[in-house]
Write an enzyme that holds these catalytic residues in place. Structure first.
Site: not given
Ligand code: GLN
Length: 552
Positions: A150-151, A15-16, A510, A382, A508, A191, A193-194
């Site tokens: 490790i991963e 989370s840096l 966004e 959605c 979507h 330290k 960071t080192q």
């Molecule tokens: N659950 C709804 C679907 O599958 C809406 C999915 C969502 O909001 N991304 O259609």
């Protein structure tokens, strides 16, 4: 010029903000005329985050090509104004999956398949694939996890080999670390960071540049100490203090000279930085004229990262409207028809969020009804759009049991349903409509006005759709289907013309909002909410500060 690779690792703690540092460096390089992309290597064993719970991993970020990826890719797109794809996100799960598939097909000619060289080769080929596309001057590679995990080891080893293979002069290693302040001692401590750099060096990867997160300024003595003990030049110790907004980080990094160190070391040919738009944006974000509150109704609201792109889209669209958008997080589980008025008191707009499953649906329907009947600007995304359609079918069209078959398989009026051709796809394994689809807008609609275009592309991630067999009932009662997918005749946008701003989108929006291109529907929704806030006395003005962007 051959493609240069910049590897960014993180030390001391998670989370840096590696994603923000990669994005900020990317922005600075793009601003100087370079073609840049950013890739995220995730050390977990899921093939992609698509199946992960939002509480576990935050938002699943969907790319144009329909890949379900890490939310850091959202930062890359928002900062760099690029589009990413499946190639920008690689997980350990995917690497192993590909290697095992090859092994089954006999591609390794009977050899014993091992982490070194087979897994590390596969990692390298995923990184090189982006560089070899010829599309980029610089590929920034963010290595997830913390050095010492490790991963992460196969990734560090792959990077070590890759630096050797493509030539040291073509690569750079940046290590993001923490210089904590110990209150009891009253000083910053180098330290951790080192130790982190020592661990990295033991794996054969010496950092060229150290970006040090710190709550206080790193003075000359501390910088010298870090430089000396970590074996880097003094100018390569970069301070990264907390910023007022993540969008200020590129400007702070520029002030610290991170981009110039990178450009010099990699001998990149650049032009004068063009950051005017960015600086203006940061000014607008940090110094708005006023503020409003918009409710975000969803079921993962305790974990804000689940709605990361929505939060960022509000920052972009708020800046355009010279207004800070505060989000009131409303848990849909707790919302009822009875308490909705109190719970949503004082909000200038209501956004009902995406989601899956039946939990919290009645609360979302109550929120839709409240916004619809009280002329409060409403944006459904959605699942939020599907709720708006269900509410309309029940309360306006009189189908009081209308539902989505996602929540009630036997509903009499399945106004939201899986479409027939989608069912066939499901049988072939692809269960969702994922990625970019075209949407044709109805002239004169709010959506058309907001976009200013007739055909747009937006990204999807859902199984269910507005039911084409029943949608006549919606239009008969005044709902406008203002955006349609032309290829499959699917409803993408619904609106209510007799409401100040009531828009639901199946996609979507966004995911496509960036600093330089804020998403038009978000911009218009905030504009409408601002108008509503002003007329309902919900708007608070803010006294402007006189602080220039990047000069904290
Ligand atoms: N659950 C709804 C679907 O599958 C809406 C999915 C969502 O909001 N991304 O259609």
């Amino acid at each position: 010029m051959s493609t240069k690779y910049i590897f960014v690792t993180g030390g001391v703690t998670s989370s840096l903000g590696k994603g923000i540092i990669c994005s900020s460096l990317g922005r600075l390089l793009v601003a100087q005329g370079l073609k840049v992309t950013v890739q995220k290597l995730d050390p977990y064993i899921n093939v992609d985050p698509g199946t992960m719970n939002p509480y576990e991993h935050g938002e699943v970020y969907v790319t144009d090509d329909g890949a379900e990826t890490d939310l850091d890719l959202g930062h890359y797109e928002r900062f760099l104004d690029i589009t990413t794809s499946q190639s920008n996100n690689v997980t350990t799960g995917r690497i192993y999956y590909d290697v095992i598939m090859k092994e089954r097909q006999g591609a390794y000619l009977g050899k014993t398949v091992q982490v070194i060289p087979h897994i590390t080769d596969e990692i390298q080929s995923h990184v090189l694939k982006l560089g070899q596309s010829g599309d980029y001057d610089v590929v920034i590679v963010e290595i997830g996890g913390t050095v010492g995990d490790i991963e992460s080891l196969p990734y560090i080893e792959a990077v070590r080999q890759l630096r050797y293979n493509v030539g040291r002069q073509n690569t750079l290693s940046i290590h993001l670390t923490l210089v904590p302040y110990l209150a009891a001692a009253g000083e910053l401590k180098t330290k951790p960071t080192q130790h982190s750099v020592k661990t990295l060096s033991e794996s054969g990867l010496q950092p060229d540049i150290l970006v040090c997160r710190s709550e206080y300024p790193l003075d000359e003595t501390i910088r010298r100490k870090v430089a000396q003990f970590c074996n880097v030049d003094l100018e390569d110790v970069i301070e990264s203090r907390d910023a007022r907004s993540i969008y200020e980080v590129p400007l702070l990094m520029q002030k610290e000279g991170l981009d110039q160190r990178v450009i010099k070391k990699l001998k990149l040919k650049t032009s004068e930085p063009e950051l005017d738009n960015w600086i203006g944006f940061v000014e607008a974000v940090c110094n708005p004229s006023g503020e409003i509150t918009i409710a975000l109704v969803g079921k993962y609201v305790e974990h804000h990262d689940s709605y990361k792109s929505i939060v960022e889209a509000f920052i972009h669209s708020g800046a355009v409207n010279d207004c800070k958008v505060n989000i009131k997080w409303v848990q849909s589980d707790n919302l009822t028809r009875e308490n909705v008025k109190d719970e949503l008191k004082g909000v200038a707009g209501v956004l009902v969020a995406p989601g899956f499953g039946g939990r919290g649906i009645s609360g979302k329907l109550a929120a839709v009804e409240h916004a619809r009947t009280n002329s409060i600007p409403f944006f459904g995304i959605c699942l939020g759009m599907q709720c708006a359609v269900i509410e309309f079918a029940r309360d306006v069209c009189g189908w009081d049991k209308a539902n989505s078959t996602e929540f009630d398989e036997n509903t009499e009026h399945p106004i939201i349903d899986i479409m027939h051709d989608q069912k066939n796809i499901e049988n072939m394994g692809g269960t969702m409509r994922l990625g970019k689809y075209t949407c044709k807008l109805k002239k004169g609609s709010k959506a058309h006005e907001a976009y200013g275009e007739e055909v747009v592309d937006e990204r999807h991630r859902h199984r269910y759709e507005v039911n084409n067999n029943l949608r006549y009932k919606l239009t008969e009662n005044g709902m406008v289907l203002s955006g349609m997918n032309p290829e499959r005749d699917l409803v993408e946008i619904v609106e209510l013309p007799d409401h100040p701003w009531f828009v639901g989108v199946q996609f979507h929006p966004e995911l496509r909002s960036t600093v330089n291109n804020p998403q038009p529907l978000f911009v218009d929704f905030v504009k409408a909410s601002l108008k509503h806030a002003k007329s309902s006395k919900l708007y608070k003005s803010i006294k402007k500060e006189k602080v220039a962007a990047g000069k904290s």
